[in-house]
Structures are given as structure tokens and as C-alpha cells.
Design a protein around this motif. Sequence first.
Motif, PDB file in Angstrom:
ATOM      1  N   ALA A 124      63.106  86.739  92.666  1.00  0.00           N
ATOM      2  CA  ALA A 124      64.331  86.127  92.028  1.00  0.00           C
ATOM      3  C   ALA A 124      64.988  87.410  91.280  1.00  0.00           C
ATOM      4  CB  ALA A 124      64.068  85.098  91.201  1.00  0.00           C
ATOM      5  N   SER A 135      66.701  89.865  93.542  1.00  0.00           N
ATOM      6  CA  SER A 135      67.988  89.132  94.330  1.00  0.00           C
ATOM      7  C   SER A 135      69.124  89.601  93.377  1.00  0.00           C
ATOM      8  CB  SER A 135      67.903  87.665  94.355  1.00  0.00           C
ATOM      9  OG  SER A 135      67.715  87.127  93.439  1.00  0.00           O
ATOM     10  N   LEU A 136      69.069  89.946  92.156  1.00  0.00           N
ATOM     11  CA  LEU A 136      70.219  90.093  91.150  1.00  0.00           C
ATOM     12  C   LEU A 136      70.742  91.487  91.641  1.00  0.00           C
ATOM     13  CD1 LEU A 136      68.683  88.436  88.083  1.00  0.00           C
ATOM     14  CD2 LEU A 136      70.394  87.527  89.529  1.00  0.00           C
ATOM     15  N   SER A 176      64.175  80.981  89.546  1.00  0.00           N
ATOM     16  CA  SER A 176      65.286  81.386  90.400  1.00  0.00           C
ATOM     17  C   SER A 176      66.055  81.928  89.705  1.00  0.00           C
ATOM     18  CB  SER A 176      65.954  79.897  90.980  1.00  0.00           C
ATOM     19  OG  SER A 176      66.280  79.253  89.910  1.00  0.00           O
ATOM     20  N   GLU A 186      70.380  83.968  89.711  1.00  0.00           N
ATOM     21  CA  GLU A 186      71.907  83.647  90.428  1.00  0.00           C
ATOM     22  C   GLU A 186      72.878  84.759  89.742  1.00  0.00           C
ATOM     23  OE1 GLU A 186      75.270  80.529  90.086  1.00  0.00           O
ATOM     24  OE2 GLU A 186      73.370  79.623  90.091  1.00  0.00           O
ATOM     25  N   SER A 187      73.466  85.391  90.333  1.00  0.00           N
ATOM     26  CA  SER A 187      74.408  86.394  89.917  1.00  0.00           C
ATOM     27  C   SER A 187      75.818  85.967  90.132  1.00  0.00           C
ATOM     28  CB  SER A 187      74.245  87.979  90.596  1.00  0.00           C
ATOM     29  OG  SER A 187      75.088  88.621  90.137  1.00  0.00           O
ATOM     30  N   LYS A 188      76.689  86.231  89.474  1.00  0.00           N
ATOM     31  CA  LYS A 188      78.295  85.614  89.480  1.00  0.00           C
ATOM     32  C   LYS A 188      79.120  87.025  89.463  1.00  0.00           C
ATOM     33  CE  LYS A 188      81.967  82.838  88.160  1.00  0.00           C
ATOM     34  NZ  LYS A 188      82.454  81.586  87.630  1.00  0.00           N
ATOM     35  N   THR A 225      74.775  86.920  84.950  1.00  0.00           N
ATOM     36  CA  THR A 225      73.255  86.507  85.570  1.00  0.00           C
ATOM     37  C   THR A 225      72.798  85.517  85.006  1.00  0.00           C
ATOM     38  OG1 THR A 225      72.069  88.078  84.475  1.00  0.00           O
ATOM     39  CG2 THR A 225      72.951  88.995  86.830  1.00  0.00           C
ATOM     40  N   SER A 255      66.646  81.400  85.703  1.00  0.00           N
ATOM     41  CA  SER A 255      65.999  80.037  85.225  1.00  0.00           C
ATOM     42  C   SER A 255      64.361  79.818  85.571  1.00  0.00           C
ATOM     43  CB  SER A 255      66.645  78.744  86.162  1.00  0.00           C
ATOM     44  OG  SER A 255      68.024  78.804  85.870  1.00  0.00           O
ATOM     45  N   HIS A 269      66.244  75.099  90.216  1.00  0.00           N
ATOM     46  CA  HIS A 269      67.273  75.900  90.269  1.00  0.00           C
ATOM     47  C   HIS A 269      68.264  75.841  89.086  1.00  0.00           C
ATOM     48  CE1 HIS A 269      65.986  77.285  94.258  1.00  0.00           C
ATOM     49  NE2 HIS A 269      66.021  76.123  94.786  1.00  0.00           N
ATOM     50  N   SER A 327      65.823  79.520  80.276  1.00  0.00           N
ATOM     51  CA  SER A 327      66.733  80.711  80.962  1.00  0.00           C
ATOM     52  C   SER A 327      66.824  81.976  80.223  1.00  0.00           C
ATOM     53  CB  SER A 327      67.870  79.908  81.652  1.00  0.00           C
ATOM     54  OG  SER A 327      68.668  79.726  80.236  1.00  0.00           O
ATOM     55  N   SER A 384      70.094  84.800  80.303  1.00  0.00           N
ATOM     56  CA  SER A 384      71.515  84.867  80.930  1.00  0.00           C
ATOM     57  C   SER A 384      72.040  86.268  80.318  1.00  0.00           C
ATOM     58  CB  SER A 384      72.349  83.821  80.978  1.00  0.00           C
ATOM     59  OG  SER A 384      72.696  83.756  79.793  1.00  0.00           O
TER      60      SER A 384
END
Length: 175
Positions: free
Chosen positions: A35, A38-39, A62, A64-66, A71, A74, A82, A91, A93
Motif C-alpha cells: 500500500a 503504491s503511493l 489500502s 490511494e493517491s490523488k 494521499t 486506510s 478500502h 486513516s 492522510s
Amino acid sequence: MKIKCHYFLLCIGFSAYAGVSLVPTEKVTQGLTPAMASLKTDKVAVPSVVPPPAANARYFVSAESKDGTDTIVSFDNTADCHGAQYCSAGSISSEVQGNPTIYFDNQNQEITQRVVLPNGGVVYYTRSHAMGSFWPGRVEWRCATTLYTLSWVLPSESERADLLQMVNSMWNKVC
């Protein structure tokens, strides 16, 4: 703010770790290394310690990056969660150019507290509260141009201390 996270309080097994000290993150997570990889950014880190999982033996991680900058990582109670509100434990961020939010309760009373850490860093702690939905306790702080937000579902009696201990465990990684 580009990333918004809401969580629903899951009470199953909630008291199982009340008063128990935090545990090393890598020992109670599944999927943490992939995880984070992946960032593809160094703008986020995770706490070195977290509350022990209440409902299972592990947190499922998990990320996630925007736009490659903002980022969210979680920590969930189920593998397919997710970050969904009903099954997320917490989480962390990061948001470039973000600012801490001052929260108010439904009587318009400020519930966010400014806290000075032992290392001199300043964070903003907001206790968990219900207002249309359940909002878990959170700590926000800025380092340079990045806003960090750590949010976790915790027992109210240890929430502030646990969150601050988690922030302290990752401070030197991000600031």
C-alpha cells in the motif's frame, strides 16, 4: 480539502482494547508495504504504533493517491473495506497546501484543541463526536506545505492520549 473521510463507529469488540497500550504497526497489519509503495511519494508515513485491532487479528491496509500529491492510507477491519465509513478503523492522510480545520459541535462550541507536543510541534486535536454521522477523534498538523490528518476510532477515555502517541511515533518521518 480534496480528500474527505467519514467513519461509522463499530462497537463490536470496542472495549476489547480499552486501556491496552499501542502495538507496533507492522505486527498487526496486512498489506502495509505494498500500500505504501503504491503511493510513490514520501509525503505520507504511518504511525509506528497503533491500537490493537478489536474485531480481528489484523488491520487491512489500502492506500490511494490523488494527482500524485494528496494521499490517504486506510486501516480497515475487513479486507475489502478500502476506507469505507462502516468498516474503517482509522486513516492517515496528507494534503498539499491544506490547513487544519477547527470543528464546532451542534451548539456552535469549538471542540478542536491546540496541543503543543513535547518536541515543540503544534497539532490540532478534535475529539470524536456525532453530528449527522460519527466523526472519530482526529489530529491535524502542518509540516511545510503539507497537512497531515490522523483519524482513528478509539475509546473516549484514551482517545486523545492514543492519538497523540501515534502522532509522536511518526513525527520525525514527516516533519
